[in-house]
Design a protein around this motif. Structure first.
Motif, PDB file in Angstrom:
ATOM      1  N   ALA A  14       2.915 -15.154  -3.578  1.00  0.00           N
ATOM      2  CA  ALA A  14       1.689 -15.000  -2.781  1.00  0.00           C
ATOM      3  C   ALA A  14       1.976 -15.206  -1.296  1.00  0.00           C
ATOM      4  O   ALA A  14       1.492 -14.447  -0.443  1.00  0.00           O
ATOM      5  CB  ALA A  14       0.638 -15.996  -3.264  1.00  0.00           C
ATOM      6  N   ASP A  15       2.761 -16.230  -0.986  1.00  0.00           N
ATOM      7  CA  ASP A  15       3.114 -16.479   0.424  1.00  0.00           C
ATOM      8  C   ASP A  15       3.848 -15.279   1.021  1.00  0.00           C
ATOM      9  O   ASP A  15       3.555 -14.849   2.144  1.00  0.00           O
ATOM     10  CB  ASP A  15       4.001 -17.726   0.535  1.00  0.00           C
ATOM     11  N   LEU A  16       4.819 -14.758   0.274  1.00  0.00           N
ATOM     12  CA  LEU A  16       5.592 -13.619   0.789  1.00  0.00           C
ATOM     13  C   LEU A  16       4.708 -12.383   0.930  1.00  0.00           C
ATOM     14  O   LEU A  16       4.817 -11.632   1.914  1.00  0.00           O
ATOM     15  CB  LEU A  16       6.767 -13.317  -0.144  1.00  0.00           C
ATOM     16  N   GLN A  17       3.818 -12.192  -0.049  1.00  0.00           N
ATOM     17  CA  GLN A  17       2.915 -11.046  -0.007  1.00  0.00           C
ATOM     18  C   GLN A  17       2.032 -11.117   1.249  1.00  0.00           C
ATOM     19  O   GLN A  17       1.850 -10.128   1.948  1.00  0.00           O
ATOM     20  CB  GLN A  17       2.039 -11.076  -1.258  1.00  0.00           C
ATOM     21  N   ILE A  18       1.515 -12.302   1.506  1.00  0.00           N
ATOM     22  CA  ILE A  18       0.645 -12.478   2.689  1.00  0.00           C
ATOM     23  C   ILE A  18       1.450 -12.249   3.962  1.00  0.00           C
ATOM     24  O   ILE A  18       1.006 -11.578   4.886  1.00  0.00           O
ATOM     25  CB  ILE A  18       0.021 -13.884   2.671  1.00  0.00           C
ATOM     26  N   PHE A  19       2.653 -12.798   3.992  1.00  0.00           N
ATOM     27  CA  PHE A  19       3.492 -12.668   5.192  1.00  0.00           C
ATOM     28  C   PHE A  19       3.799 -11.199   5.496  1.00  0.00           C
ATOM     29  O   PHE A  19       3.672 -10.746   6.630  1.00  0.00           O
ATOM     30  CB  PHE A  19       4.789 -13.443   4.988  1.00  0.00           C
ATOM     31  N   PHE A  20       4.178 -10.449   4.468  1.00  0.00           N
ATOM     32  CA  PHE A  20       4.602  -9.073   4.721  1.00  0.00           C
ATOM     33  C   PHE A  20       3.433  -8.094   4.780  1.00  0.00           C
ATOM     34  O   PHE A  20       3.607  -6.952   5.207  1.00  0.00           O
ATOM     35  CB  PHE A  20       5.620  -8.630   3.665  1.00  0.00           C
ATOM     36  N   ARG A  21       2.245  -8.531   4.359  1.00  0.00           N
ATOM     37  CA  ARG A  21       1.100  -7.635   4.457  1.00  0.00           C
ATOM     38  C   ARG A  21       0.542  -7.601   5.874  1.00  0.00           C
ATOM     39  O   ARG A  21      -0.104  -6.638   6.264  1.00  0.00           O
ATOM     40  CB  ARG A  21       0.003  -8.089   3.504  1.00  0.00           C
ATOM     41  N   ASP A  22       0.782  -8.646   6.627  1.00  0.00           N
ATOM     42  CA  ASP A  22       0.253  -8.727   7.982  1.00  0.00           C
ATOM     43  C   ASP A  22       1.226  -8.012   8.917  1.00  0.00           C
ATOM     44  O   ASP A  22       2.236  -8.557   9.317  1.00  0.00           O
ATOM     45  CB  ASP A  22       0.082 -10.200   8.373  1.00  0.00           C
ATOM     46  N   ARG A  24       1.129  -7.103  12.004  1.00  0.00           N
ATOM     47  CA  ARG A  24       1.366  -7.701  13.319  1.00  0.00           C
ATOM     48  C   ARG A  24       2.334  -8.869  13.205  1.00  0.00           C
ATOM     49  O   ARG A  24       3.218  -9.055  14.043  1.00  0.00           O
ATOM     50  CB  ARG A  24       0.051  -8.166  13.940  1.00  0.00           C
ATOM     51  N   SER A  25       2.140  -9.651  12.154  1.00  0.00           N
ATOM     52  CA  SER A  25       3.020 -10.801  11.958  1.00  0.00           C
ATOM     53  C   SER A  25       4.449 -10.340  11.691  1.00  0.00           C
ATOM     54  O   SER A  25       5.412 -10.910  12.218  1.00  0.00           O
ATOM     55  CB  SER A  25       2.497 -11.639  10.790  1.00  0.00           C
ATOM     56  N   VAL A  26       4.579  -9.284  10.893  1.00  0.00           N
ATOM     57  CA  VAL A  26       5.916  -8.774  10.575  1.00  0.00           C
ATOM     58  C   VAL A  26       6.604  -8.278  11.844  1.00  0.00           C
ATOM     59  O   VAL A  26       7.774  -8.581  12.105  1.00  0.00           O
ATOM     60  CB  VAL A  26       5.824  -7.644   9.525  1.00  0.00           C
ATOM     61  N   ILE A  27       5.856  -7.534  12.651  1.00  0.00           N
ATOM     62  CA  ILE A  27       6.444  -7.013  13.891  1.00  0.00           C
ATOM     63  C   ILE A  27       6.833  -8.167  14.807  1.00  0.00           C
ATOM     64  O   ILE A  27       7.933  -8.208  15.359  1.00  0.00           O
ATOM     65  CB  ILE A  27       5.454  -6.058  14.587  1.00  0.00           C
ATOM     66  N   LEU A  28       5.910  -9.120  14.924  1.00  0.00           N
ATOM     67  CA  LEU A  28       6.185 -10.262  15.795  1.00  0.00           C
ATOM     68  C   LEU A  28       7.429 -11.007  15.330  1.00  0.00           C
ATOM     69  O   LEU A  28       8.283 -11.383  16.133  1.00  0.00           O
ATOM     70  CB  LEU A  28       4.978 -11.208  15.803  1.00  0.00           C
ATOM     71  N   ASN A  29       7.532 -11.188  14.028  1.00  0.00           N
ATOM     72  CA  ASN A  29       8.614 -12.017  13.511  1.00  0.00           C
ATOM     73  C   ASN A  29       9.935 -11.282  13.329  1.00  0.00           C
ATOM     74  O   ASN A  29      10.984 -11.911  13.345  1.00  0.00           O
ATOM     75  CB  ASN A  29       8.193 -12.629  12.165  1.00  0.00           C
TER      76      ASN A  29
ATOM     77  N   GLU B  88      -6.291 -12.635   2.311  1.00  0.00           N
ATOM     78  CA  GLU B  88      -5.356 -11.540   2.570  1.00  0.00           C
ATOM     79  C   GLU B  88      -4.967 -10.798   1.295  1.00  0.00           C
ATOM     80  O   GLU B  88      -4.378  -9.720   1.365  1.00  0.00           O
ATOM     81  CB  GLU B  88      -4.079 -12.073   3.241  1.00  0.00           C
ATOM     82  N   LEU B  89      -5.258 -11.404   0.145  1.00  0.00           N
ATOM     83  CA  LEU B  89      -4.876 -10.790  -1.128  1.00  0.00           C
ATOM     84  C   LEU B  89      -6.080 -10.098  -1.763  1.00  0.00           C
ATOM     85  O   LEU B  89      -7.232 -10.374  -1.414  1.00  0.00           O
ATOM     86  CB  LEU B  89      -4.331 -11.851  -2.084  1.00  0.00           C
TER      87      LEU B  89
END
Lengths: 434, 255
Positions: A14-22, A24-29, B88-89
């Motif tokens: 779930a954490d990884l899914q949330i991280f990679f779904r965002d 803007r966050s992916v681009i930033l990071n 988000e899910l």
């Protein structure tokens, strides 16, 4: 055990899914650290093939003598300097504005006084070096080059210049009035007489006659050799990639910690705690997901740096991977520490970002740490950033082996342990109900 | 059956719950009523195993909720006051995650998630992110997430805050179905009309203490004679909500 592992896997997913779904966050990071590393690397010398930047200085020749002209010419011929000839007000103005790093002011009568001082130790002329205090390292470099060229110009004028014989004659005439020991006076007379003879011979042979030729020179040449991993030249991008990678991964660690605080605020922490899971399972899941995100970021960053910036792991690949895993764990533990010690998510994020930027700065992520005072360089060893940046550099352009990676891995794992112990100790499990 | 015995909990100097005891029978709805700050949520959190009491205990069908991994926690479904969902899910991903925390997996997990989505009347929005949902939809999903592991006792901490009448009615219908299926419901609210409509027994709490524990009729009987309900022939005026529902319909508004 199976239930615990399945639950942990679900939480991590779930954490990884949330991280990679965002996005803007992916681009930033993922993209930003690579872009900034490219920028920093370019500023600090690029991939090693680009010529080093020349230091801009000004020369103010208020004398106009053969010696002062020779000094100015000598400085202008230095490949490390970009010299402009200016009057003093203009030079001072440009130094003030940061347009030139330093200005050398050769005062009126400099050549005459310098030649005289060389022979008789009389009053030495004062050469002013105006410098930008924000670029203090420049001062030593300019002083060194100035000393070299003044020495060459003065001796050149004495041994082959038109004014040299006059200066020698003056010194010879003054020998008897100086009251020194008779034997010393005799030796000096002989030395000066031979110097005069040398001057006349040099001038009669025609080639010399100016202060720039026929003088004494520095009795050695410098052969500089960059020490890197064999055939690979120093790559400033490798340093910048390490620095920016560490910085942005720690930023991600902050977000992981703040995310835990947001879980509390959103009531999700209550729902997670209501499940029949040990506290260790919940926290371990956070650590694992943050560590995996760190590793993904590192992989993307170094993959991009390899393709685009020519950064290579010239040292031990195992050492590099070991440092990457250890730093990922440190980042995850750092995030947990933030969640344990933090107050509101907003205030915690601000403070943590400030602390991270300071750690990255002191760890040498922005500018080389050799610029720091010695005590600060030692103190920075107490920071995980210093170890991580140094470790990644050691495994990339320095090309060092696994043995050199082990102390770094050990240090990072020690930081991880300390962070985790404090985090678990200080973590607020209970949430006051409304 | 849920038994709460002599629960006490303080936060620093503030006493949140002081020697609270009550029993909720199987298949019944027990309402915890009290003003803001009365201690309702603290009691519910202790029963859910989220908070540890300073003294006392909660037992679900005889099993104490006394540790993070207590088996009794599997018998309890918890609907927190906040919308405890990953915005988000998708709805389905949320349910899969929460089901995994209770040991569900594979086809069983998928079936339970599908069933819970049906209960929440969100089957057609299963793959949409929760952040796109209305407040009522989130509230219903919040309840559905607590039902996946088929608990024997469902704790609902003010589950209708901020929802429209249609969603509230849908939630009430769902709760009625669950109760008829034998589930014990613990319902905290400060809306008296909700308690009157849903609860078989009511515990009134203030300043962390139980002021009354009785059926509705029993509570009315405690009033002074002049204040008790009396049978009268009156014209019953419709409620504003009934007018509202008549005009706008009972259909859920999820768009």
């Amino acid at each position: 055990m199976t239930h615990r592992l399945a639950a942990m896997r679900a939480l991590v997913a779930a954490d990884l899914q949330i991280f990679f779904r965002d996005r803007r966050s992916v681009i930033l990071n993922l993209v930003t650290p690579l872009a900034i590393a490219g920028l920093f690397g370019m500023v600090f010398g690029g991939g090693g093939s680009a010529p080093a930047g020349r230091l801009a200085i000004a020369v103010v020749d208020q004398d106009g003598s053969a010696i002062s002209r020779a000094v100015a010419a000598g400085l202008a011929a230095e490949k490390t300097l970009a010299v402009s000839s200016l009057d003093e007000p203009a030079a001072r103005d440009l130094v003030l504005k940061g347009k030139v790093r330093a200005a050398v002011v050769l005062p009126p009568g400099f050549g005459e006084a310098a030649g005289r001082a060389f022979l008789r130790s009389t009053d030495r002329p004062r050469v002013a070096v105006l410098y930008d205090p924000s670029q203090a390292a420049t001062l030593a470099m300019v002083q060194g080059l100035l000393t070299q060229h003044v020495f060459t110009a003065v001796t050149g004028e004495l041994f082959s210049g038109d004014g040299g014989t006059r200066l020698i004659d003056e010194s010879l005439a003054s020998l008897d009035t100086q009251g020194t020991d008779a034997a010393v006076t005799a030796d000096l007379r002989e030395l000066l007489t031979r110097a005069r003879s040398l001057n006349e011979r040099n001038r009669s042979q025609g080639g010399a006659g100016t202060a720039s030729g026929g003088g004494l020179s520095v009795p050695f040449e410098v052969g500089d050799e960059p020490v890197t991993s064999g055939s690979t030249p120093y790559n400033a991008y490798a340093h910048a990639t390490a620095g920016m990678g560490v910085q942005f991964i720690l930023m991600m660690g902050i977000e992981a910690g703040v995310g835990l605080l947001l879980l509390r605020r959103r009531g999700l922490w209550l729902r997670l705690k209501a499940a029949p899971l040990a506290r260790g399972t919940l926290l371990t899941a956070r650590v694992v997901s943050a560590a995996l995100m760190s590793l993904v970021m590192l992989a993307v960053l170094y993959g991009g740096a390899t393709l685009l910036l020519g950064v290579r792991v010239d040292g031990s690949l195992a050492g590099f991977l070991g440092i990457a895993v250890a730093f990922a764990l440190t980042t995850a533990a750092f995030g947990l520490l933030i969640a344990a010690l933090g107050g509101t998510p907003e205030a915690t994020r601000g403070l943590a970002i400030f602390a991270t930027l300071v750690m990255v700065l002191l760890g040498g992520g922005w500018v080389p740490s050799f610029l720091f005072p010695a005590w600060l360089q030692q103190a920075s060893l107490a920071l995980p950033t210093s170890w991580a940046i140094g470790g990644f550099e050691a495994m990339t352009w320095r090309g060092l082996g696994l043995a050199e990676a082990l102390p770094t891995i050990g240090a990072l794992l020690a930081f991880t342990t300390v962070f985790l112990v404090i985090a678990v100790w200080r973590f607020r499990w209970d949430v006051a109900s409304r | 059956m849920l038994e709460v015995r002599h629960l006490s909990k303080s936060f620093g100097d503030r006493v949140a719950v002081a020697d609270v005891s009550f029993v909720a029978e199987t298949g019944r709805t027990l309402g915890l009523l009290g003003p803001n700050g009365a201690g309702k949520s603290t009691i519910v959190n202790i029963i859910a195993g989220v908070l540890r009491p300073d003294r006392g205990e909660a037992r679900v069908h005889g099993a104490a909720v006394d540790s993070d991994t207590s088996p009794a926690k599997r018998l309890v479904g918890f609907v927190p006051q906040d919308l405890a969902l990953y915005e988000e899910l998708s709805a389905l991903d949320n349910l899969r995650l929460f089901g995994s925390l209770y040991g569900l997996a594979g086809a069983e997990l998928d079936a339970r998630a599908a069933s819970a989505l049906g209960v929440a009347r969100l089957s057609d929005r299963a793959r949409d992110r929760v952040e796109t949902f209305s407040g009522g939809m989130k509230r219903r999903l919040n309840i559905a997430a607590a039902l996946l592991h088929e608990p024997r006792v469902l704790l609902l901490d003010e589950p209708t805050v901020g929802v429209d009448p249609q969603s509230r009615n849908a939630i009430f219908d769902t709760l009625a179905e669950l109760r008829s299926g034998g589930m014990t419901l613990i319902y905290t609210t400060h809306y008296m009309e909700e308690a009157e409509r849903l609860c078989d027994r009511i515990v009134i709490i203030d300043h962390g203490r139980v002021l009354a524990d009785d059926t509705l009729d029993g509570l009315y009987a405690r009033l002074p004679a002049h204040a008790r309900p009396v049978q009268q022939v009156v014209t019953v005026r419709p409620t504003l909500e009934s007018v509202f529902l008549e005009l706008t319909g009972h259909r859920l508004r999820d768009d």
